[in-house]
Design an enzyme around this catalytic site. Structure first.
Site, PDB file in Angstrom:
ATOM      1  N   ASP A 165      60.727  15.955  64.060  1.00 30.42           N
ATOM      2  CA  ASP A 165      60.966  15.453  65.419  1.00 30.42           C
ATOM      3  C   ASP A 165      59.901  14.411  65.773  1.00 30.42           C
ATOM      4  OD1 ASP A 165      62.482  15.439  67.746  1.00 30.42           O
ATOM      5  OD2 ASP A 165      61.378  17.090  68.673  1.00 30.42           O
ATOM      6  N   HIS A 248      67.519   9.927  67.637  1.00 29.49           N
ATOM      7  CA  HIS A 248      68.036  11.073  68.377  1.00 29.49           C
ATOM      8  C   HIS A 248      69.547  10.971  68.615  1.00 29.49           C
ATOM      9  CE1 HIS A 248      64.022  12.654  68.824  1.00 29.49           C
ATOM     10  NE2 HIS A 248      64.564  13.762  69.297  1.00 29.49           N
ATOM     11  N   HIS A 251      70.975  12.258  65.489  1.00 24.85           N
ATOM     12  CA  HIS A 251      70.871  13.723  65.572  1.00 24.85           C
ATOM     13  C   HIS A 251      72.016  14.295  66.411  1.00 24.85           C
ATOM     14  CE1 HIS A 251      69.992  17.189  68.123  1.00 24.85           C
ATOM     15  NE2 HIS A 251      69.470  17.722  67.026  1.00 24.85           N
TER      16      HIS A 251
HETATM   17 ZN   LIG Z   1      63.583  15.560  69.540  1.00 26.61          ZN
END
Ligand SMILES: [Zn+2]
Length: 370
Positions: A165, A248, A251
């Site tokens: 992350d 992101h 993701h």
């Molecule tokens: Zn994150």
């Protein structure tokens, strides 16, 4: 067009071995006498004797239903503060309950697996774990209490996911700084956020491997302290005020495939980071640096590492979701289409497979997502 720049942060950040034992002191500073503690059941047995207030279990998903349940429990208990103890989803649920009710909030991450702890927003999922929405509260936690001795005892996969992350923070903040699009905090980034994001990346690359070894032995070292700070504080401040971008969104796109649900946020973000670098046409040396680091630390680098087939049919819905309206991929300094995302992911996958074959000849690589 972008409005004034904004930097947001929690009021206090406390980190070190034994930090949890200052919980009562922190609550009294907030004038709270009967907090509701939302606790991850996996750590409740080990930590309950160090907690103060009414303790209830988190049910496993940061979903609208779970948020309503915990909010009702807080009302029933007459709670005057909320304490979240656990991983990112527990903490995001605690935020979603505390902020609308205007309750003081203490966040106690027991793993360093995401940059959720410091931020003023929650990521909401449906009951099956698919991404639903971000909820913004305009208020950061009052206190973030990080006990590094607890984090050192957690399975190493959590720390590694947090590194995945954190790896995204600089590249996404960098894209957002170029476009001057508002970050989650509500405005374009100040130097503070982009600088912390850069420090996050540099710290992870310098200390990530040593931190992994420390957690494998359940011990706290200066390198582990720095990586916990990078995963939690630097990445948290860096993303919230620095901005998110393609990593992101990729993701979020990957979460539409049920086969990725056994893999964690930071693991899927790692795939998103490599995709972002290819999408942006970054220098090959930088792409190799990131992939090699991921391989050394045990992060996934290829789509098959997270159970996904590397073909355009599978990736089509992923790319569509990644490019949905409101997605942070539109903070990239150029217009991004689903076709571009599919191409970047397929190319990134091929590069990563080649780097793995190359690196495997010289070093023994840790198992991925283990
Ligand atoms: Zn994150």
């Amino acid at each position: 067009m972008a409005g004034p720049a904004v930097f947001a942060a929690p009021l206090r950040y406390v980190q070190g071995p034994g930090a949890l034992d200052t919980l009562a002191e922190e609550l009294s500073r907030l004038k709270a006498t009967s907090p509701l503690v939302l606790c991850d059941p996996a750590v409740r047995g080990a930590l309950e004797h160090r907690l103060v207030g009414t303790v209830i279990d988190f049910n496993g998903e940061a979903s609208p239903g779970e948020i309503d349940r915990v909010a009702a429990a807080a009302r029933d208990a007459g709670a005057d503060a909320l304490v979240g103890v656990g991983g990112g989803k527990t903490l995001d649920t605690a935020k979603a309950v505390a902020h609308p009710a205007r309750l003081p909030l203490v966040i106690v991450p027991t793993i360093a697996s995401t940059d959720a702890p410091t931020s003023s927003l929650s990521v909401i999922y449906d009951d099956h774990g698919a991404f639903l929405e971000y909820r913004f509260y305009g208020r950061n936690p009052d206190v973030v209490l990080v006990d590094s001795a607890i984090i050192a005892q957690a399975p190493v996969r959590f720390l590694v996911a947090g590194i995945g992350d954190g790896l995204s923070t600089f590249f996404e903040a960098d894209a957002s700084a170029t476009t001057r699009k508002p970050a989650m905090a509500g405005g374009p980034p100040l130097l503070a956020a982009t600088t912390l994001a850069r420090l996050c990346y540099d710290t992870l690359l310098a200390d990530g491997l040593a931190a992994r070894h420390a957690v494998e032995h359940g011990v706290v070292t200066p390198a582990l302290e720095r990586v916990i700070e990078a995963n939690t504080l630097l990445s948290g401040l860096g993303f919230e005020s620095g901005g998110l971008a393609a990593a992101h969104s990729i993701h979020n796109g990957l979460t539409v495939l049920h086969e990725t649900h056994d893999y964690w946020h930071g693991e899927k973000v790692a795939i998103g980071v490599i995709g972002l670098l290819v999408l942006e046409g970054k220098p090959q040396a930088l792409i190799d640096e990131v992939i090699d680091f991921c391989l050394r630390i045990g992060l996934p680098v290829t789509l098959s590492d997270i159970g996904v087939d590397a073909d355009a049919d599978t990736l089509g819905p992923v790319a569509e979701a990644a490019c949905a309206e409101g997605e942070t991929i539109h903070n990239e300094p150029f217009a991004v289409t689903p076709d571009m995302v599919v191409s970047a992911l397929l190319a990134a996958d091929a590069i990563a497979a080649e780097r793995r074959a190359l690196l495997e000849r010289t070093v023994e690589l840790p198992a991925v997502c283990a």
